[in-house]
Design an enzyme around this catalytic site. Structure first.
Site, PDB file in Angstrom:
ATOM      1  N   ARG A 309      47.098  39.328  38.499  1.00 43.95           N
ATOM      2  CA  ARG A 309      45.908  40.021  38.972  1.00 43.95           C
ATOM      3  C   ARG A 309      46.229  40.923  40.161  1.00 43.95           C
ATOM      4  NH1 ARG A 309      41.827  34.901  37.857  1.00 43.95           N
ATOM      5  NH2 ARG A 309      41.406  35.501  35.690  1.00 43.95           N
ATOM      6  N   HIS A 453      41.656  44.240  32.124  1.00 44.48           N
ATOM      7  CA  HIS A 453      42.929  43.534  32.196  1.00 44.48           C
ATOM      8  C   HIS A 453      42.861  42.295  33.098  1.00 44.48           C
ATOM      9  CE1 HIS A 453      47.019  45.564  31.119  1.00 44.48           C
ATOM     10  NE2 HIS A 453      46.893  44.389  30.565  1.00 44.48           N
ATOM     11  N   GLU A 454      43.412  41.168  32.627  1.00 46.07           N
ATOM     12  CA  GLU A 454      43.525  39.935  33.401  1.00 46.07           C
ATOM     13  C   GLU A 454      42.182  39.435  33.940  1.00 46.07           C
ATOM     14  OE1 GLU A 454      46.195  38.561  32.984  1.00 46.07           O
ATOM     15  OE2 GLU A 454      47.371  40.285  32.352  1.00 46.07           O
ATOM     16  N   GLY A 455      41.161  39.562  33.136  1.00 47.17           N
ATOM     17  CA  GLY A 455      39.837  39.091  33.538  1.00 47.17           C
ATOM     18  C   GLY A 455      38.941  40.246  33.896  1.00 47.17           C
TER      19      GLY A 455
END
Length: 603
Positions: A309, A453-455
């Site tokens: 993140r 991306h990534e949450g």
């Protein structure tokens, strides 16, 4: 290069990272070795990445039978990166690492993200290997992580599934016990994983998939919720205990490629585990080796996801800055319009460059404030990682708590506002910005992915307001407030006093809104406006970054053009951006239910 000058200032004048060399882990380093790493990465990015950014955008990964074909430039770039040692830059000397501070690793990697985010997506390998170093067995570290760090193998993270998306509690990939193995408890995995970056390619001899799956109970049912998720190493090609390929293909099948708006040069895949296309050792299912204890997979994977993140925040930042540099160059060379002193309509006057127009300066200042502010935030978070790992007990604990609160912001704020910077870069180019003759449209397309991306943005906001600011009795938020208040106090007696007072008021608003959101104790009310809350708290954090950076310019060469420009960007942020938090926090404070109570029939 403008980026290098900005990095040097933030690293050395602001964060004082050279002081880390006083710590035992970094004692062999100096400002000179740090600079050498930055020099090397800047050169590789300039020679192996930047010239091919458009190539990998137009020559997308394709299937040749069962193999993924990528442009040769991708292989050459990754080879140069692996040979530089950057895959294991922060690792111990004993395993071939350089024992660099993480903040230096993050800064050095920023060159690659700015040069070509699609090619630099191989950096997931470092996160995969780091997760194994933190939670794997001694042999798993030696066989899998070390071979990822040395560049022989690549790594992925396999979380999402077609039917579950970001709802990891609903994953259905099944891991059935298959006996003991020196590489770890062995399982057979069956299921499907989606959105796997670098999920299949031919540029390394093997790919190490870290896969989240559930182990069925005695009744054959999969456990409900995230507490039943375990983590498994599933290599594309099976290996022995010495890390040599056995010649056996694991039952991991490429089911298809996703063709995206941006990041087109990165292979993004749907993978099927255990579908039977590559039967292995006479039984169904892909062979995987469990990492750590059963049921703790999500906890282990979050080690990788938190680093990822911060890396996504840095990726968004560098795309924002790349667009800023491109539009700044364009604005300095493009003549259009007449001087405003004469009303801007006297055709007998020579044209002026568009950078002389106030509105173009506004758009450039916004990009600079977003991009350089986000870079400061991400480097600050990277510096906290070093503090967590090498500081004293109290400093390490404070760094841990600050990272818990700041990570959702460090990922999401750049993803939103550096995307806006890319939009402004297109606007400065006018119609040309909308064409492929200029790079800014690609920067925008590449950056649009980072809010997902990534949450996603919404998930990060729920995490921030629903968990991070309340964890441990709100101690992390209190610690953050204390750091901001210390910065305000230091600036109060300087020419930055007005900005300091404005930040003090903004911080009070944010803290009051946090308390008001949870006043009824009802999550549905508190979290109905989690995204505006994250936007507002993010703006408060960025104002803190800019105030602290502005103070550093006063301690350095205050009147240099670069430092005058930094203070102008800080002034822009305080005059144009920070006042926006009022509207965001109002709906949070009042627990406004306009969105939550909207009947879908009304749409």
């Amino acid at each position: 290069m403008a980026l290098r000058a900005t990095l040097d200032f933030l690293l050395y004048d602001w964060l004082q990272v050279q002081s880390l060399t006083a710590r035992g882990r970094f004692a062999d380093h100096s400002r000179e070795t740090f600079d050498a790493v930055l020099d090397t990465c800047e050169r590789i990015a300039r020679e192996k990445y930047a010239p091919f950014n458009r190539t990998v955008d137009t020559q997308e990964p394709r299937l040749d039978g069962e193999k993924v074909v990528l442009p040769e430039c991708t292989r050459a770039a990754r080879l140069a990166y692996a040979e530089s040692g950057m895959l294991g830059a922060a690792q111990d000397y004993a395993i071939g690492g350089m024992q660099l501070p993480y903040v230096l690793e993050a800064a050095a990697n920023s060159f690659f993200a700015a040069a070509s985010i699609s090619i630099s997506a191989h950096l997931l390998t470092t996160g995969s290997a780091s997760a194994l170093m933190a939670h794997g067995s001694a042999l798993q570290k030696e066989v899998f992580a070390h071979n990822e760090f040395n560049g022989r193998w690549a790594g992925t993270m396999c979380l999402s599934e077609p039917q579950a998306g970001s709802s990891l509690s609903d994953i259905t990939t099944r891991a059935t016990p298959d006996g003991d193995d020196p590489l770890g408890p062995r399982y057979r995995l069956t299921g499907n994983k989606m959105w796997i970056s670098a999920g299949d390619h031919e540029i390394t001899e093997n790919i190490v998939h870290l896969v989240l799956a559930k182990i069925p109970g005695d009744d054959g049912r999969l456990p409900a919720g995230v507490k039943g998720i375990s983590l498994f190493i599933v290599p594309k090609h099976l290996v022995d205990v010495h890390g040599a390929l056995t010649g056996e293909r694991n039952d991991v099948a490429l089911a298809g490629l996703n063709h995206k708006l941006g990041w087109r040069g990165t292979t993004n895949t749907l993978l099927n585990f255990g579908e039977g296309r590559y039967p292995v050792r006479g039984a169904a299912g892909a062979i995987g080796y469990r990492v750590g204890e059963p049921g703790r997979g999500l906890q282990y994977m979050f080690h990788m996801m938190n680093e990822a993140r911060i890396a996504i925040g840095m990726a968004a930042t560098m795309l924002g800055l790349a667009g800023y540099y491109a539009s700044l160059d364009y604005a300095r060379s493009r003549p259009q319009g007449r001087p405003m002193e004469a009303g801007g309509k006297d055709a007998t006057q020579p044209q002026v460059r568009i950078i002389e127009h106030a509105d173009v300066k506004r758009m450039l200042l916004a990009q600079k404030a977003y991009g350089e502010g986000a870079l400061a935030l991400n480097l600050y978070c990277a510096r906290l990682v070093d503090e967590q790992h090498t500081g004293g007990p109290q400093a390490a604990d404070e760094a841990r708590l600050l990272l818990e609160v700041l990570t959702p912001i460090a990922k999401s704020w750049p993803s939103e506002f550096c995307l806006e910077a890319n939009s402004l870069a297109i606007q400065i180019h006018g119609g040309y910005g909308y064409t492929r003759e200029f790079p800014v449209e690609q920067y925008w397309r590449d950056n649009r992915l980072n809010m997902i991306h990534e949450g996603t943005h919404g998930i990060q906001a729920l995490d921030l307001l629903g968990r991070k600011v309340r964890m441990e009795g709100g101690r992390g938020l209190q610690l953050l407030a204390g750091r901001i208040e210390a910065c305000i106090e230091a600036a109060a007696g300087t020419e930055l006093a007005d900005a300091a007072a404005q930040l003090a008021g903004a911080l009070r608003q944010a803290l009051q809104a946090t308390e008001a959101a949870w006043a009824t104790g009802r999550p549905a009310e508190a979290l109905a406006n989690a995204v505006p809350y994250m936007q507002a708290l993010g703006h408060v954090v960025l104002a803190w970054m800019w105030l602290d950076v502005a103070q550093a310019t006063l301690r350095a060469d205050a009147q240099s053009p670069a430092n005058v420009g930094r203070r102008a960007a800080a002034r822009y942020f305080f005059h144009y951006e920070l006042p926006r938090i009022g509207a965001w926090l109002r709906v949070v404070r009042e627990r406004d239910m306009t969105c939550a109570e909207m009947d879908e029939a009304g749409f």
